[in-house]
Every structure is written in C-alpha cells, then in structure tokens.
Design a protein around this motif. Structure first.
Motif, PDB file in Angstrom:
ATOM      1  N   SER A  75     -38.609  38.419  34.004  1.00 30.57           N
ATOM      2  CA  SER A  75     -37.548  37.773  34.119  1.00 30.57           C
ATOM      3  C   SER A  75     -36.911  37.141  32.643  1.00 30.57           C
ATOM      4  CB  SER A  75     -37.620  36.690  35.416  1.00 30.57           C
ATOM      5  OG  SER A  75     -36.275  36.505  35.637  1.00 30.57           O
ATOM      6  N   ALA A 135     -37.163  47.976  27.544  1.00 35.72           N
ATOM      7  CA  ALA A 135     -36.494  47.385  28.267  1.00 35.72           C
ATOM      8  C   ALA A 135     -37.010  46.851  29.645  1.00 35.72           C
ATOM      9  CB  ALA A 135     -35.258  48.314  28.715  1.00 35.72           C
ATOM     10  N   TYR A 180     -17.617  46.697  39.056  1.00 34.95           N
ATOM     11  CA  TYR A 180     -18.917  47.273  38.376  1.00 34.95           C
ATOM     12  C   TYR A 180     -19.591  46.263  37.497  1.00 34.95           C
ATOM     13  CZ  TYR A 180     -22.201  49.756  35.705  1.00 34.95           C
ATOM     14  OH  TYR A 180     -23.640  49.846  34.818  1.00 34.95           O
ATOM     15  N   GLY A 189     -23.629  39.376  37.753  1.00 30.16           N
ATOM     16  CA  GLY A 189     -24.289  38.812  38.959  1.00 30.16           C
ATOM     17  C   GLY A 189     -25.790  39.118  38.854  1.00 30.16           C
ATOM     18  N   LEU A 190     -25.999  40.466  38.542  1.00 35.39           N
ATOM     19  CA  LEU A 190     -27.436  40.984  38.655  1.00 35.39           C
ATOM     20  C   LEU A 190     -28.131  40.179  37.518  1.00 35.39           C
ATOM     21  CD1 LEU A 190     -28.646  43.128  40.302  1.00 35.39           C
ATOM     22  CD2 LEU A 190     -28.225  44.858  38.446  1.00 35.39           C
ATOM     23  N   LYS A 191     -27.269  40.058  36.530  1.00 36.58           N
ATOM     24  CA  LYS A 191     -27.996  39.626  35.123  1.00 36.58           C
ATOM     25  C   LYS A 191     -28.099  37.995  35.256  1.00 36.58           C
ATOM     26  CE  LYS A 191     -27.184  43.384  32.318  1.00 36.58           C
ATOM     27  NZ  LYS A 191     -27.136  43.839  31.039  1.00 36.58           N
ATOM     28  N   PRO A 243     -25.389  56.483  31.197  1.00 40.42           N
ATOM     29  CA  PRO A 243     -24.966  55.077  31.662  1.00 40.42           C
ATOM     30  C   PRO A 243     -25.075  55.034  33.323  1.00 40.42           C
ATOM     31  CG  PRO A 243     -23.171  56.615  30.988  1.00 40.42           C
ATOM     32  CD  PRO A 243     -24.346  57.505  30.769  1.00 40.42           C
ATOM     33  N   PRO A 244     -25.725  54.023  33.461  1.00 40.44           N
ATOM     34  CA  PRO A 244     -26.224  53.692  34.929  1.00 40.44           C
ATOM     35  C   PRO A 244     -24.878  53.067  35.772  1.00 40.44           C
ATOM     36  CG  PRO A 244     -26.941  51.845  33.471  1.00 40.44           C
ATOM     37  CD  PRO A 244     -26.200  52.839  32.508  1.00 40.44           C
ATOM     38  N   VAL A 245     -24.053  53.890  35.912  1.00 36.43           N
ATOM     39  CA  VAL A 245     -22.755  53.546  36.625  1.00 36.43           C
ATOM     40  C   VAL A 245     -22.809  53.937  37.942  1.00 36.43           C
ATOM     41  CG1 VAL A 245     -21.459  53.151  34.563  1.00 36.43           C
ATOM     42  CG2 VAL A 245     -21.304  55.349  35.620  1.00 36.43           C
ATOM     43  N   TYR A 246     -22.055  53.021  38.799  1.00 39.25           N
ATOM     44  CA  TYR A 246     -21.833  53.575  40.303  1.00 39.25           C
ATOM     45  C   TYR A 246     -20.637  54.191  40.408  1.00 39.25           C
ATOM     46  CZ  TYR A 246     -25.862  50.601  41.543  1.00 39.25           C
ATOM     47  OH  TYR A 246     -26.931  50.156  41.616  1.00 39.25           O
ATOM     48  N   SER A 302     -34.088  47.141  35.161  1.00 42.24           N
ATOM     49  CA  SER A 302     -34.282  46.380  33.940  1.00 42.24           C
ATOM     50  C   SER A 302     -33.400  45.340  33.924  1.00 42.24           C
ATOM     51  CB  SER A 302     -33.742  47.505  32.740  1.00 42.24           C
ATOM     52  OG  SER A 302     -32.354  47.775  32.701  1.00 42.24           O
ATOM     53  N   SER A 303     -33.061  44.833  34.869  1.00 43.78           N
ATOM     54  CA  SER A 303     -32.402  43.503  35.229  1.00 43.78           C
ATOM     55  C   SER A 303     -33.366  42.787  35.560  1.00 43.78           C
ATOM     56  CB  SER A 303     -31.430  43.660  36.332  1.00 43.78           C
ATOM     57  OG  SER A 303     -32.159  43.603  37.737  1.00 43.78           O
ATOM     58  N   PRO A 304     -33.101  41.302  35.534  1.00 43.03           N
ATOM     59  CA  PRO A 304     -34.017  40.254  35.391  1.00 43.03           C
ATOM     60  C   PRO A 304     -34.374  40.121  37.265  1.00 43.03           C
ATOM     61  CG  PRO A 304     -32.233  39.483  34.543  1.00 43.03           C
ATOM     62  CD  PRO A 304     -31.633  40.795  34.846  1.00 43.03           C
ATOM     63  N   LEU A 305     -33.870  40.874  38.140  1.00 42.38           N
ATOM     64  CA  LEU A 305     -34.434  40.743  39.205  1.00 42.38           C
ATOM     65  C   LEU A 305     -35.730  41.519  39.290  1.00 42.38           C
ATOM     66  CD1 LEU A 305     -31.366  41.796  41.717  1.00 42.38           C
ATOM     67  CD2 LEU A 305     -32.873  39.601  41.462  1.00 42.38           C
ATOM     68  N   PHE A 340     -20.431  42.876  39.154  1.00 41.39           N
ATOM     69  CA  PHE A 340     -21.744  43.062  39.784  1.00 41.39           C
ATOM     70  C   PHE A 340     -22.707  42.930  38.824  1.00 41.39           C
ATOM     71  CE2 PHE A 340     -24.928  46.483  40.455  1.00 41.39           C
ATOM     72  CZ  PHE A 340     -25.840  45.943  41.062  1.00 41.39           C
ATOM     73  N   CYS A 341     -22.750  43.620  37.536  1.00 45.55           N
ATOM     74  CA  CYS A 341     -23.747  43.602  36.575  1.00 45.55           C
ATOM     75  C   CYS A 341     -23.981  42.246  36.060  1.00 45.55           C
ATOM     76  CB  CYS A 341     -23.352  44.532  35.464  1.00 45.55           C
ATOM     77  SG  CYS A 341     -23.435  46.271  36.043  1.00 45.55           S
ATOM     78  N   LYS A 397     -23.166  43.603  46.629  1.00 40.51           N
ATOM     79  CA  LYS A 397     -22.739  44.941  46.271  1.00 40.51           C
ATOM     80  C   LYS A 397     -22.885  45.828  47.142  1.00 40.51           C
ATOM     81  CE  LYS A 397     -23.874  48.953  44.579  1.00 40.51           C
ATOM     82  NZ  LYS A 397     -25.000  49.732  44.908  1.00 40.51           N
ATOM     83  N   LYS A 436     -36.359  39.892  30.219  1.00 43.31           N
ATOM     84  CA  LYS A 436     -34.972  40.762  30.387  1.00 43.31           C
ATOM     85  C   LYS A 436     -33.830  40.169  30.377  1.00 43.31           C
ATOM     86  CE  LYS A 436     -37.769  43.899  33.450  1.00 43.31           C
ATOM     87  NZ  LYS A 436     -38.130  44.379  34.871  1.00 43.31           N
ATOM     88  N   LYS A 437     -33.970  38.874  30.512  1.00 44.30           N
ATOM     89  CA  LYS A 437     -32.474  38.158  30.485  1.00 44.30           C
ATOM     90  C   LYS A 437     -32.053  38.177  28.888  1.00 44.30           C
ATOM     91  CE  LYS A 437     -32.324  34.923  33.926  1.00 44.30           C
ATOM     92  NZ  LYS A 437     -32.911  33.744  34.656  1.00 44.30           N
ATOM     93  N   LEU A 472     -30.660  50.443  35.814  1.00 40.15           N
ATOM     94  CA  LEU A 472     -30.050  49.197  35.886  1.00 40.15           C
ATOM     95  C   LEU A 472     -30.746  48.445  36.465  1.00 40.15           C
ATOM     96  CD1 LEU A 472     -27.356  47.884  34.910  1.00 40.15           C
ATOM     97  CD2 LEU A 472     -26.364  48.437  37.206  1.00 40.15           C
ATOM     98  N   ALA A 492     -26.054  39.039  44.309  1.00 36.14           N
ATOM     99  CA  ALA A 492     -25.037  40.186  43.745  1.00 36.14           C
ATOM    100  C   ALA A 492     -25.344  41.616  44.221  1.00 36.14           C
ATOM    101  CB  ALA A 492     -25.265  39.943  42.088  1.00 36.14           C
ATOM    102  N   TYR A 504     -29.342  46.660  27.675  1.00 33.01           N
ATOM    103  CA  TYR A 504     -29.950  48.059  27.859  1.00 33.01           C
ATOM    104  C   TYR A 504     -28.825  48.886  28.204  1.00 33.01           C
ATOM    105  CZ  TYR A 504     -33.020  52.047  28.586  1.00 33.01           C
ATOM    106  OH  TYR A 504     -33.788  53.092  28.501  1.00 33.01           O
ATOM    107  N   GLY A 540     -28.668  58.684  40.785  1.00 31.69           N
ATOM    108  CA  GLY A 540     -27.421  58.616  39.716  1.00 31.69           C
ATOM    109  C   GLY A 540     -28.131  57.767  38.473  1.00 31.69           C
ATOM    110  N   GLY A 541     -29.276  57.503  38.622  1.00 28.48           N
ATOM    111  CA  GLY A 541     -29.648  56.858  37.206  1.00 28.48           C
ATOM    112  C   GLY A 541     -29.410  55.309  37.230  1.00 28.48           C
ATOM    113  N   THR A 542     -28.936  54.789  38.284  1.00 31.73           N
ATOM    114  CA  THR A 542     -28.635  53.335  38.157  1.00 31.73           C
ATOM    115  C   THR A 542     -30.014  52.561  38.717  1.00 31.73           C
ATOM    116  OG1 THR A 542     -27.857  53.623  40.739  1.00 31.73           O
ATOM    117  CG2 THR A 542     -26.197  53.535  38.866  1.00 31.73           C
TER     118      THR A 542
END
Lengths: 333, 244
Positions: A70, A48, A94, A100-102, A83-86, B87-90, A97-98, B7, A73-74, B84, B3, A78, B79-81
C-alpha cells in the motif's frame, strides 16, 4: 527512488523476465527500450505492483512492493499500455474516482483533478463520456489518472502508441516537464522517442537487460556508425575514387547502378561529419548529387548487433563497436 | 475502499441496466402477488401469505442474481481496468469486499422495492410483520450466497455471459440437490441424506419463510458467503501469480 533487484517472472515454464536489475534515480527520465515481446510490459506491471514477481524485489521509495504494497503503490502513478478507463464514466467523474482510489484526501480531490486535467488539456472534455473520446484523448485521461495522488514515480508503458504526430510531441513535452519533479520510467520500442526524452536508457531483449547506459553514449555509439546514402549522377569510377580520397570516409558499399547514368551507394562515415566536403568535391568534378541522406542504425540493427555479441552488462559503446560485421541493409530514416 | 464502493453503485444506477433488472424483479414479484390474490375465494383468505410468495419467488430470483453479478469482475478484466484497481493502494481483499458490498447494497434496494406489497396490504388488512421480516431475512441471506458465487464466477470466467450462464446452472444445481435428497436412493443411505440435506438451501430458506429464525441457518448462510468471498480473493491472487 526505485530499485529493481534480480526481478524474474515466469509464466508457467516460460521466463518472460530473467533476473533483471537496475535502478531509477531521483528525478530522472529512464527509457526502457526493447522490441515487442521483450518483457517491457511485464517488468512495468511488476514495478507497478500489478503482477507479483516470481523472484526478486522492487523497492519504491524505500517500500517493498509486495511487503509494504500500500505504501509503495501510493508513490507510483501507472499508465498501462491500454489506458485503464471506464467507458461508461465521464472524464471528471472517472478522475475523481481514481483520486479516491489512490487515497487522495477529500479536500484535495478537486484541486488535484483540476490540475491533472489542465496539464493534459482535457478540461474541455470533463463532461464527456469516455467511450465517446478518441484514442488520443483516452490516452490523456489515462495519463491524467497516473498523475493523481501526486506520486513521486511515474511508470508509463508506451504512452505515445496510437497518437498522431502532434499529440506525440505534446506527450513528449509533457514527460520532459514531469521529469523535473518526478522519477519517470518510460517504455518504447522506438529508439528516436527514447533519445528525444530520456537521460538514461535500459535496453532489454528476451527478458534480459542488454545494456544500461546514458542516452549520450547511445547517440554517440550510433553516430560512430553513421552511414550516408548517396545517389549520384556521373562517372561512377571517378566518383568512388574521389569519395575514397576524402578523410573520414570509410568503406563504400552497396553500389547499385540504376540506369540513366545514376548510381547509389552507401558511404560509411568514420568520425566527424564530412558531408559538406563530399558535396563540394563531387560538385567540383561535375558529379551531381541527386540524393544524400543519413542512415542511422535502426533499433532492429542495434539489437542485431548487440545480440550478436551474446554478452550483456557492458556499455553500449563497447557492444556496438566491437561487432565485426555490419548488418547488411541500413534502412533509410 | 469507499471510492470503489461508491463507483460501483453509481455505475449501476446510472445505467439502464439497473432499472431493467429492478423492474424485472418487481414484475416477477407482482405476478406472484396477483396470482396469490386471484386464488382467494370465499373463506380461504387465510391461504394468502407473503412467505409463500417469497418462497415462490425464490425460484425466479435464481435467474436474476447471476445477471446482477456477471459484470463485476468480467468487465474489469475485459476493459483492462483491472490494472487500475490492482496497482492502486487498495489490497485485493478490500477490492473484493468493496464490490461485494456494493452489489449487496443494490440487492437490498431491490428487495426493499417489494415492501410496496405488504405496505399496500397493511392499508386494507392485517400484515403479520414478524413473520414477514423473518422471510425477508431469509431471502436476504440466501441472496448473499448467490452474490458471492456469482462474483466468483465472474472473476474466474472473465466473461459476463458465461459467468451468468454458469451461475444459473449452479443455482439450478442447488435446487436440484433438494429433489435429489428426497429420492428413494438417497433416503436408503441416511448418512448421505444428512449431508445433502445439510447443504440444502431451500430447506433452510423454508424455515425462514415460515417465520422460524434458527441461529444454525444464519451461521450457515453467513459462513458459506464468507468462504466463497475468500475463495474469490485467493483466486485473484493466484491468477496474478500464474498468468498475465
């Protein structure tokens, strides 16, 4: 779709993953099977792009995960083990946001978030704070996150851990469904789970690949070794003699008297299923069957067998069948 | 990148944390404002100056910035985030910059709330805006360095409380550097003295608060910020390579 070559990871002087190579083909569900601490999560983190490898390469859809991070990863969705949650965010917020992040285009964010929520049936939870969700729902939110950006490859690290049985079967159905238009790699330490979902399986232990084989071969290898646990009531010597005369019955081991004229034994079935024959022969001779159950090899036993071989890379069937000695206690399923 | 920036800002303003911290800041500022006013009597009204208030606030503010930055990376790691994000394209530099700019934005918001006092004064008298803007600029630049340091600590320690405490210690250390630079011992060695005073932020801030804008100071603060931010980026990459 994903090619893993000679992937190695050292943590200090400890090798967590030792030069593994395999590939994930287009539109297949690949199982990644191994006991805890085998290097499953480390490998998935490297695929990943979360952890860099010490040596070796991962190529996703033609992009190198470190050189063209980049782009590579697109193509990946993963879901890590946790689970990577806030916890302070709401579900929909959430997921937006994800997205947007991707790098999902602004116009597509809404539709993608909606369809991901629908697929995991969390649409009713969209306004809830993630901290107030149960573990199963958190897992689903994490799963929904992996689907955003419409990735071609899904990496799922033990997605069913901590879910109740109904949720487990839901998640399995979802993975099968997603497997139709995605390449999925899915790790687990539960053999039954892998065989229920995957087409091919990679077995890993102590950072090394022990076998890469189709699930059919795996099942066949396990079936070839199927054992039957019997608890009978009646004349013991007669029963054993009768059993031995039946074609397809191999060794009879672990004979235990348990009082009351009862005894239990373990019968090795060599090829086809002869359970009905055993039953009719025993009943005809007035030996009653108190219990009869199949005892397939458990994952631990598969590992014991494979690791006892001390070699790797060949097919599962070879590995399993060549083992001369059997693990002692066959656990009941 | 946007983003993540959005956030971060949202999570700050949607939690009570932001308002508690902003009110603490306002409280500290108004206390020094009130005591400066209360100090006036008869003909010494010229003694009242905003730059002085800023200068006093400098010492209280040291305790606020590490609290602002302590959670930035520590919470992600806990938090394990972090998985995220990484592993994102950033890319890592973009992640760090997005977080940095979001905290800077919040910091600007907090500074701007203090504009209430000069605006209030302007209604009743004369405010020397040019000097005031200079003081604000100095305050802002100094804050940038503190934010970069605080984020680095949050990332290195992985624990919000420890990051905040070490942050306070470092800020205190920087203040102490000035006292140390003024001792007879250091003064006996002019070269050592010049090195210490060159790193002294308080001295540079003093120029700003006196309404003196020097390019040297601007470059000092900006380059120091850039160095610490880069350090943070490298530290994240290093940790990815060495640990799980």
């Amino acid at each position: 779709m994903v090619e893993i070559k000679n992937l190695t990871k050292y943590y200090g002087h400890n090798a967590a993953v030792k030069g593994i190579s395999f590939e994930i083909r287009d539109g297949e569900i690949l199982g990644f099977l191994g006991p805890n601490g085998a290097g499953k999560s480390t490998t998935m983190n490297m695929i990943a792009g979360y952890l860099p490898s010490t040596w070796g390469t991962v190529t996703v859809n033609g992009f190198d995960i470190t050189e063209q991070a980049s782009d590579a990863k697109k193509c990946i969705g993963y879901l890590p083990e946790i689970p990577p949650v806030y916890p302070d965010m709401r579900v929909e917020e959430y997921l937006r946001f994800c997205a947007g992040l991707k790098g999902v285009k602004r116009a597509d964010v809404k539709s993608q978030v909606e369809s991901a929520m629908e697929r995991l049936s969390i649409t009713d939870m969209r306004r809830r704070l993630i901290r107030n969700l149960s573990k199963g729902y958190k897992q689903r939110v994490g799963f929904a996150q992996a689907l955003l950006g419409d990735p071609k490859v899904l990496i799922l690290d033990e997605p069913t851990v901590g879910l109740d049985p109904a949720q487990v079967s839901e998640v399995r159905a979802l993975i099968r469904e997603l497997g139709k238009d995605h390449s999925v790699i899915f790790s687990s330490h539960i053999l039954a789970e892998i065989s229920a979902v995957c087409e091919r399986v990679v077995i890993i232990n102590k950072g090394e690949i022990l076998a890469v084989d189709s699930i059919d071969n795996l099942e066949r290898s396990l079936m070839a070794d199927t054992r039957l646990n019997l608890t009978l009531e009646g004349d013991r010597k007669l029963a054993i003699r009768l059993l031995k005369d039946i074609r397809g019955v191999g060794e009879i081991t672990n004979i235990n008297e348990s009082g009351d004229d009862r005894f239990s034994c373990e019968v090795e079935l060599q090829s086809e299923d002869v359970r009905s024959e055993i039953m009719s022969v025993l009943v005809a001779n007035k030996i009653s069957i108190v219990e009869m159950s199949m005892a397939k090899l458990t994952l631990e036993q598969v590992f014991l067998k494979i690791t006892a071989q001390g070699k790797k890379g060949s097919t599962l069937e070879d590995l399993l069948n060549e083992t001369p000695e059997q693990p002692d206690a066959a656990e009941q399923e | 990148m946007f983003a993540l920036y959005k956030k971060e800002i949202q999570s700050f303003f949607f939690s009570p944390f932001a308002y508690v911290l902003a009110s603490l800041f306002m409280f500290v500022f108004s206390v020094s404002f009130i005591s400066a006013i209360a100090d006036l009597s008869g003909t010494n009204t010229l003694k009242f100056s905003f730059p002085n208030i800023f200068y006093n606030n400098f010492f209280y503010f040291i305790f606020i910035i590490p609290i602002l930055t302590m959670r930035s990376f520590a919470d992600e790691r806990r938090g394990g985030t972090e998985v995220l994000l990484l592993s994102s394209p950033l890319s890592v530099p973009k992640i760090v910059l997005a977080k940095f700019f979001s905290i800077v934005t919040i910091y600007i918001f907090m500074i701007l709330t203090t504009l209430f006092f000069p605006i209030y004064i302007a209604g009743h008298g004369v405010v020397q805006w040019s000097a005031l803007i200079c003081a604000y600029l100095g305050f802002f630049l100094w804050g940038l360095v503190c934010i970069a340091v605080g984020m680095l600590l949050s990332q290195l320690t992985g624990n919000a409380i420890i990051a905040a405490i070490i942050g306070e210690i470092i800020m205190e250390g920087l203040l102490f550097l000035d006292l140390f630079g003024a001792t007879a011992l250091v003064n006996a060695y002019p070269r050592l003295n010049s090195v210490i005073t060159w790193f002294s932020m308080q001295r540079r801030f003093l120029y700003f608060s006196q309404g003196m804008f020097r390019l040297e100071d601007l470059i000092f603060f900006l380059s120091l910020t850039a160095v610490v931010v880069c350090w943070n980026i490298i530290a994240i990459e290093k940790r990815r390579y060495s640990r799980s």
